[in-house]
Write a protein that holds these residues in place. Structure first.
Motif, PDB file in Angstrom:
ATOM      1  N   ALA A  27       7.495  40.419  -5.714  1.00  0.00           N
ATOM      2  CA  ALA A  27       6.669  41.191  -6.657  1.00  0.00           C
ATOM      3  C   ALA A  27       7.116  40.936  -8.091  1.00  0.00           C
ATOM      4  N   GLN A  28       8.453  40.906  -8.299  1.00  0.00           N
ATOM      5  CA  GLN A  28       8.998  40.662  -9.640  1.00  0.00           C
ATOM      6  C   GLN A  28       8.650  39.249 -10.109  1.00  0.00           C
ATOM      7  N   PHE A  29       8.804  38.269  -9.196  1.00  0.00           N
ATOM      8  CA  PHE A  29       8.519  36.876  -9.557  1.00  0.00           C
ATOM      9  C   PHE A  29       7.043  36.703  -9.888  1.00  0.00           C
ATOM     10  N   LEU A  87       7.732  21.767  -5.163  1.00  0.00           N
ATOM     11  CA  LEU A  87       8.984  22.529  -5.353  1.00  0.00           C
ATOM     12  C   LEU A  87       8.771  23.690  -6.322  1.00  0.00           C
ATOM     13  N   GLY A  88       7.876  23.479  -7.297  1.00  0.00           N
ATOM     14  CA  GLY A  88       7.554  24.549  -8.245  1.00  0.00           C
ATOM     15  C   GLY A  88       6.888  25.741  -7.570  1.00  0.00           C
ATOM     16  N   THR A  89       6.137  25.469  -6.475  1.00  0.00           N
ATOM     17  CA  THR A  89       5.456  26.567  -5.769  1.00  0.00           C
ATOM     18  C   THR A  89       6.393  27.308  -4.805  1.00  0.00           C
ATOM     19  N   LEU A  90       7.557  26.725  -4.524  1.00  0.00           N
ATOM     20  CA  LEU A  90       8.452  27.298  -3.499  1.00  0.00           C
ATOM     21  C   LEU A  90       8.947  28.720  -3.768  1.00  0.00           C
ATOM     22  N   PRO A  91       9.442  29.032  -4.997  1.00  0.00           N
ATOM     23  CA  PRO A  91       9.996  30.385  -5.196  1.00  0.00           C
ATOM     24  C   PRO A  91       9.045  31.501  -4.780  1.00  0.00           C
ATOM     25  N   SER A  92       7.783  31.410  -5.193  1.00  0.00           N
ATOM     26  CA  SER A  92       6.838  32.490  -4.869  1.00  0.00           C
ATOM     27  C   SER A  92       6.497  32.502  -3.382  1.00  0.00           C
TER      28      SER A  92
END
Length: 230
Positions: A187-189, A173-178
């Protein structure tokens, strides 16, 4: 302690996700472009990532199950595994902060397995349905990756297969945003997750947590009065 483990795993996934972009970024772009409408592309992306995270969770349960089996058979194995897991956490933190890159050698563990799985993954491309995307994610979750394997090795010390599965789920779940963000937001993340200050802060937090786990194992429990020793 369980919730702290999950937070550490999530943080490692979040901060290490720049590495995930390198490993899976090409597939993300393909899934985004292969389907015509934005809705179809989003469904494929979600299906692929769901498959990937499901594989992480299954792998976490298997590895933690093996660790539990060892601990049940041999009392000292539990202590050894927990010490090893704490050392692994410190190594992961050093990798996160770019202070030491030794974890890349961990990737060699899965190269033999990936050799057999890769042809199946290739057959699913180009992805035309969300079912194909899900299957591709399930296979791609086994891709040799020092980041994933390090968290997996850490789950050896989990109290049960369910906890091992949850640790890998939190990491996934931690890898999901990117993996889900596209365009300017991505790009911002990426810029934020690669910020040296943020990565160093995350690394120091994980090292403190690892030392906190290690202290009771070497007889230096700072909260001895509140703990019951088995």
């Amino acid at each position: 302690m369980g919730s702290v483990n999950l937070m550490a795993a999530f943080m490692f996934g979040l901060m290490g996700s720049a590495h995930c972009i390198g490993m899976c970024g090409g597939i993300m772009s393909t899934l985004s472009l292969a389907r015509g409408s934005g809705y179809s592309a989003a469904v494929s992306l979600l299906a692929y990532n769901s498959g990937r995270i499901m594989t992480y969770s299954i792998a976490g349960a298997i590895v933690a199950g093996f660790g539990t089996l060892l601990t049940d058979r041999l009392m000292t194995a539990g202590i050894i595994l927990r010490v090893f897991a704490s050392i692994m956490l410190i190594a992961m933190a050093l990798y996160l902060a770019n202070w030491w890159k030794g974890l890349v050698y961990v990737e060699n563990i899965g190269r033999a397995l990936w050799k057999y799985l890769q042809p199946f993954a290739s057959r699913l491309m180009p992805v035309r349905t969300s079912g194909q995307a899900l299957l591709l994610g399930l296979i791609w979750g086994w891709l040799p990756c020092g980041l994933i394997y390090s968290v997996l090795i850490w789950t050896l010390s989990a109290a049960s297969p369910a906890q091992g599965s949850l640790i890998m789920l939190a990491f996934g779940l931690g890898t999901l945003p990117s993996m889900l963000l596209t365009g300017a937001l991505a790009a911002q993340f990426r810029q934020l997750s690669q910020s040296p200050l943020l990565r160093n802060l995350a690394a120091v937090t994980i090292i403190i947590f690892a030392i906190w786990q290690l202290l009771p194992l070497i007889g230096l429990d700072p909260f001895q009065t509140g703990h019951s020793h088995h």
